[in-house]
Write a protein that holds these residues in place. Structure first.
Motif, short mmCIF file in Angstrom:
data_model
loop_
_atom_site.label_atom_id
_atom_site.label_comp_id
_atom_site.label_asym_id
_atom_site.label_seq_id
_atom_site.Cartn_x
_atom_site.Cartn_y
_atom_site.Cartn_z
N ALA A 90 0.82 -1.21 0.00
CA ALA A 90 0.00 0.00 0.00
C ALA A 90 0.86 1.26 0.00
N ASP A 91 2.05 1.17 0.57
CA ASP A 91 2.89 2.37 0.67
C ASP A 91 3.96 2.43 -0.44
N HIS A 92 3.76 1.67 -1.53
CA HIS A 92 4.74 1.66 -2.61
C HIS A 92 4.89 3.05 -3.21
N ASP A 93 6.12 3.46 -3.44
CA ASP A 93 6.41 4.77 -3.99
C ASP A 93 7.12 4.59 -5.33
N ASP A 94 6.49 5.05 -6.42
CA ASP A 94 7.07 4.92 -7.76
C ASP A 94 7.93 6.12 -8.12
N SER A 95 8.20 7.01 -7.19
CA SER A 95 8.93 8.23 -7.52
C SER A 95 10.40 7.92 -7.81
N LEU A 96 11.03 8.82 -8.51
CA LEU A 96 12.43 8.69 -8.86
C LEU A 96 13.26 9.62 -7.99
N ASN A 97 14.45 9.19 -7.67
CA ASN A 97 15.39 9.98 -6.87
C ASN A 97 16.65 10.20 -7.69
N GLU A 98 17.42 11.20 -7.30
CA GLU A 98 18.69 11.44 -7.97
C GLU A 98 19.69 10.35 -7.58
N CYS A 99 20.52 9.96 -8.53
CA CYS A 99 21.57 8.97 -8.31
C CYS A 99 22.44 9.41 -7.14
N ALA A 100 22.80 8.48 -6.27
CA ALA A 100 23.60 8.78 -5.08
C ALA A 100 25.01 9.24 -5.42
N CYS A 101 25.45 9.05 -6.65
CA CYS A 101 26.78 9.53 -7.04
C CYS A 101 26.81 11.04 -7.24
N ALA A 102 25.63 11.64 -7.21
CA ALA A 102 25.47 13.10 -7.30
C ALA A 102 26.26 13.67 -8.49
N GLY A 103 27.19 14.56 -8.23
CA GLY A 103 27.94 15.23 -9.29
C GLY A 103 28.86 14.32 -10.08
N ARG A 104 29.09 13.10 -9.61
CA ARG A 104 29.95 12.14 -10.32
C ARG A 104 29.13 11.07 -11.03
N CYS A 105 27.84 11.28 -11.16
CA CYS A 105 26.96 10.30 -11.82
C CYS A 105 27.46 10.01 -13.23
N SER A 106 27.50 8.75 -13.59
CA SER A 106 28.00 8.33 -14.91
C SER A 106 27.00 8.56 -16.03
N ASP A 107 25.75 8.75 -15.69
CA ASP A 107 24.71 8.92 -16.70
C ASP A 107 23.86 10.15 -16.36
N PRO A 108 24.50 11.34 -16.35
CA PRO A 108 23.78 12.53 -15.89
C PRO A 108 22.71 12.97 -16.89
N ARG A 109 21.77 13.73 -16.38
CA ARG A 109 20.80 14.38 -17.25
C ARG A 109 21.22 15.83 -17.37
N ILE A 110 20.99 16.37 -18.53
CA ILE A 110 21.38 17.75 -18.80
C ILE A 110 20.12 18.59 -18.89
N GLU A 111 20.08 19.64 -18.10
CA GLU A 111 18.94 20.55 -18.14
C GLU A 111 19.43 21.94 -18.48
N THR A 112 18.63 22.63 -19.28
CA THR A 112 18.96 23.99 -19.66
C THR A 112 17.84 24.91 -19.18
N ALA A 113 18.23 25.93 -18.43
CA ALA A 113 17.26 26.90 -17.94
C ALA A 113 17.88 28.29 -18.03
N GLY A 114 17.19 29.18 -18.67
CA GLY A 114 17.67 30.56 -18.78
C GLY A 114 18.99 30.66 -19.50
N GLY A 115 19.23 29.80 -20.49
CA GLY A 115 20.46 29.82 -21.25
C GLY A 115 21.64 29.18 -20.54
N LYS A 116 21.40 28.63 -19.37
CA LYS A 116 22.48 27.98 -18.60
C LYS A 116 22.24 26.48 -18.58
#
Length: 162
Positions: free
Chosen positions: A11-37
């Motif tokens: 009943a308490d199953h959570d399908d949400s996603l979390n950021e990889c624990a490797c944080a800034g050293r993640c091998s498969d990062p996602r790239i986001e662009t906001a405000g030209g940055k």
């Protein structure tokens, strides 16, 4: 799409996603662009580590026994090079060639065994006999810990920091 049979879903199953624990050293990062940055962010995953980092950890764990043997071989080779007369002044065990390397080996083994004990508890495996465990040779300690950790890698990676 859920990864479980709908009738067995907790009943308490959570399908949400979390950021990889490797944080800034993640091998498969996602790239986001906001405000030209452009910003590099950790991958989103339902587990502690993304698939790429989980694979890297699995490969590092697989390499551990070979690297451990190489360290011991290097110590043995270094001992053979040391020349000069053999002087015996004590019946105590000889000091290793490098106390720093010996300390590193002890730290590696104690860390592996502590992880093994936690994984055994979570995975509901038989507990280690501490008394017997302390009398094992380094190779036996490494082999047993490696075997348990490799077989239960996802349990290891899901452990909370202590």
């Amino acid at each position: 799409m859920p990864r479980y049979w709908i009738h067995s879903a907790p009943a308490d199953h959570d399908d949400s996603l979390n950021e990889c624990a490797c944080a800034g050293r993640c091998s498969d990062p996602r790239i986001e662009t906001a405000g030209g940055k452009t910003t590099r962010l950790p991958a989103l995953t339902p587990r502690a580590f993304c698939d790429a980092d989980r694979g890297a950890i699995a490969r590092a764990l697989d390499d551990l026994p070979t690297l451990f043997v190489r360290v011991h071989m290097e110590l043995g080779a270094a001992r053979a090079v040391v020349g000069g007369p053999v002087v015996s002044i004590s019946k105590s065990a000889p000091v290793p060639l490098s106390l720093a390397v010996d300390e590193l080996i002890r730290l590696i083994l104690s860390t592996l065994v502590s992880w093994e004990e936690r994984v055994r508890t979570v995975a509901r495996l038989s507990e280690l006999d501490t008394g017997t465990s302390r009398r094992r040779r380094d190779g036996a300690v490494l082999t047993q810990a490696f075997t348990v950790l490799a077989a239960h890698l996802d349990v290891l990676l899901a452990l909370r920091p202590v």
